[in-house]
Design an enzyme around this catalytic site. Structure first.
Site, short mmCIF file in Angstrom:
data_model
loop_
_atom_site.label_atom_id
_atom_site.label_comp_id
_atom_site.label_asym_id
_atom_site.label_seq_id
_atom_site.Cartn_x
_atom_site.Cartn_y
_atom_site.Cartn_z
N LYS A 278 57.01 37.23 36.22
CA LYS A 278 57.56 36.25 35.27
C LYS A 278 57.39 36.72 33.83
O LYS A 278 57.86 36.06 32.90
CB LYS A 278 56.83 34.91 35.43
CG LYS A 278 57.09 34.22 36.76
CD LYS A 278 56.41 32.85 36.77
CE LYS A 278 56.34 32.22 38.14
NZ LYS A 278 57.63 31.75 38.66
N THR B 17 50.05 45.33 35.56
CA THR B 17 49.67 44.41 36.62
C THR B 17 49.33 45.18 37.89
O THR B 17 49.24 46.41 37.89
CB THR B 17 50.75 43.31 36.80
OG1 THR B 17 50.26 42.34 37.71
CG2 THR B 17 52.07 43.86 37.29
N LYS C 243 45.62 48.15 37.09
CA LYS C 243 44.75 47.78 35.96
C LYS C 243 43.57 48.73 35.78
O LYS C 243 43.10 48.93 34.66
CB LYS C 243 44.26 46.34 36.10
CG LYS C 243 45.38 45.32 35.90
CD LYS C 243 44.87 43.90 35.96
CE LYS C 243 46.03 42.91 35.96
NZ LYS C 243 45.59 41.52 35.92
N ASN D 172 44.87 45.14 31.05
CA ASN D 172 46.18 44.54 31.36
C ASN D 172 47.16 44.66 30.19
O ASN D 172 48.31 44.26 30.31
CB ASN D 172 46.05 43.07 31.78
CG ASN D 172 45.88 42.14 30.60
OD1 ASN D 172 45.38 42.53 29.54
ND2 ASN D 172 46.31 40.89 30.75
N ASN E 31 31.14 35.13 47.42
CA ASN E 31 32.13 36.06 47.98
C ASN E 31 31.87 36.30 49.45
O ASN E 31 30.74 36.19 49.93
CB ASN E 31 32.07 37.39 47.22
CG ASN E 31 33.28 38.26 47.50
OD1 ASN E 31 34.41 37.77 47.50
ND2 ASN E 31 33.06 39.54 47.75
N ARG E 32 32.98 36.61 50.18
CA ARG E 32 32.88 36.94 51.61
C ARG E 32 31.87 38.07 51.82
O ARG E 32 31.00 37.98 52.66
CB ARG E 32 34.29 37.35 52.08
CG ARG E 32 34.43 37.64 53.53
CD ARG E 32 35.88 37.82 53.88
NE ARG E 32 36.52 38.89 53.11
CZ ARG E 32 37.80 39.22 53.16
NH1 ARG E 32 38.62 38.53 53.94
NH2 ARG E 32 38.28 40.19 52.45
P1 ATR Z 1 41.58 41.57 42.89
O1 ATR Z 1 41.69 42.73 41.94
O2 ATR Z 1 42.84 40.77 43.00
O3 ATR Z 1 40.40 40.74 42.62
P2 ATR Z 1 40.21 42.77 45.13
O4 ATR Z 1 39.32 43.58 44.25
O5 ATR Z 1 40.78 43.40 46.36
O6 ATR Z 1 41.47 42.24 44.34
O7 ATR Z 1 39.40 41.43 45.51
C1 ATR Z 1 39.96 40.47 46.36
C2 ATR Z 1 38.94 39.34 46.51
O8 ATR Z 1 39.45 38.35 47.39
C3 ATR Z 1 37.60 39.76 47.08
O9 ATR Z 1 36.60 38.95 46.53
C4 ATR Z 1 37.80 39.49 48.57
O10 ATR Z 1 36.60 39.33 49.27
P3 ATR Z 1 35.78 40.65 49.79
O11 ATR Z 1 35.13 41.25 48.58
O12 ATR Z 1 34.79 40.11 50.77
O13 ATR Z 1 36.82 41.54 50.42
C5 ATR Z 1 38.55 38.19 48.49
N1 ATR Z 1 39.34 37.85 49.69
C6 ATR Z 1 40.51 38.40 50.07
N2 ATR Z 1 40.98 37.81 51.18
C7 ATR Z 1 40.08 36.83 51.52
C8 ATR Z 1 39.99 35.86 52.56
N3 ATR Z 1 40.94 35.75 53.49
N4 ATR Z 1 38.93 35.02 52.56
C9 ATR Z 1 37.97 35.12 51.62
N5 ATR Z 1 38.00 36.02 50.62
C10 ATR Z 1 39.04 36.86 50.56
#
Ligand code: ATR
Length: 282
Positions: A17, A63, A67, A88, A152-153
């Site tokens: 956008k 983007t 980045k 960015n 975080n996961r």
């Molecule tokens: P970005 O630059 O967009 O932050 P990234 O560094 O790949 O991309 O991070 C993605 C984030 O979304 C991470 O915190 C990831 O969790 P992990 O570090 O455990 O991988 C989180 N994430 C992605 N898919 C997810 C899901 N289905 N449930 C929970 N967390 C998710």
């Protein structure tokens, strides 16, 4: 007079956008400029930027997924880009050097402020620990929340981020020593029994229509939820928050507008009014 050229570079890019936003900013402020979307090959970001610069370009937004490469490419970094670990916004200087900045974090905070969300002394939870979250931590901490929990996961990534930003939690203001924000990183299981005033979703889960595993009673009744992602429909996280009594459940479109306005200001020295676009972009 020749027209100044800008672009957003990414892969994919057709959905962006940004061209629409910056074209409207330019019209609104009477700036003689043009702004396009540029698709860079995944393995050729550097040359794509250099080609655009050599053709007379004045600056770029960067983007997904470039980045970090933009951070490496910049000759100089602003303190906030340094902190974010990502860039960015690129500004091409007259001497050929490239400045790297990051306007994402200030974009998020400005959008929350626009919606009158109180961050000072609030208990804030941020979900995710990737690049998107790292980019907004310093501006969030600058608002002096009582606490900032990163969940975080993969718990270790959240703990690492909390560690990396711990020094900002104990800032001293010019008037007095302010109450230090407590920063804590954890996994989702640790959220049981905790309640937050503001919850920000910075995971990429929304993009796939998914939600992190969140306990039922996590949001203070009347609290605020913010999804840094956006789409044509409310995200899964916005719907989750609405169903649990949120007074506001926002998506990231306002953040997109505010980060764009800040980039525009860096390039042109003029601050566009985002208000008009908030309505027309919906
Ligand atoms: P970005 O630059 O967009 O932050 P990234 O560094 O790949 O991309 O991070 C993605 C984030 O979304 C991470 O915190 C990831 O969790 P992990 O570090 O455990 O991988 C989180 N994430 C992605 N898919 C997810 C899901 N289905 N449930 C929970 N967390 C998710």
């Amino acid at each position: 007079m020749s027209i100044d050229h800008y672009a957003v570079i990414g892969n994919p890019i057709s959905h962006s956008k940004s061209p629409r936003i910056h074209t409207q900013f330019a019209a609104q402020t009477g700036q003689n400029m043009r702004y396009d979307a540029l698709l860079a090959p995944l393995d050729d970001f550097y040359q794509s930027v250099k080609d655009f610069q050599n053709a007379g370009g004045r600056g770029m937004n960067v983007t997904v997924p470039f980045k970090l490469e933009a951070y490496a490419l910049a000759d100089r970094l602003s303190p906030r880009a340094e902190r974010a670990g990502a860039v960015n916004t690129l500004v091409f200087q007259a001497d050929g050097s490239i400045e790297g900045d990051n306007t994402d974090g200030v974009g998020l905070v400005r959008d929350l402020q626009y919606h009158d969300v109180t961050l000072k002394d609030a208990n804030i939870l941020i979900l995710g620990a990737g690049g998107a979250v790292r980019g907004v931590l310093a501006p969030l901490l600058a608002t002096h929340p009582a606490s900032l929990v990163i969940a975080n996961r993969t718990a270790e990534r959240a703990q690492q981020l909390a560690h990396d930003f711990a020094d900002l939690g104990t800032q001293v203001s010019s008037q007095a020593i302010s109450q230090a924000s407590q920063i804590h990183g954890c996994g989702y299981d640790e959220l049981n029994g905790k309640i937050f005033d503001v919850i920000i979703n910075g995971t990429s889960a929304s993009l796939g229509g998914e939600l992190p595993p969140l306990p039922e009673k996590l949001l203070q009744p009347g609290g605020v939820a913010y999804d840094m992602a956006y789409g044509n429909e409310p995200t899964a996280f916005q719907r989750w928050a609405q169903a649990r009594g949120a007074s506001l459940a926002l998506d990231g479109l306002g953040m997109l507008l505010e980060q764009a306005a800040e980039s525009f200001y860096l390039w042109r020295g003029v601050r566009p009014d985002t208000q008009a676009l908030r309505i027309s972009m919906r």
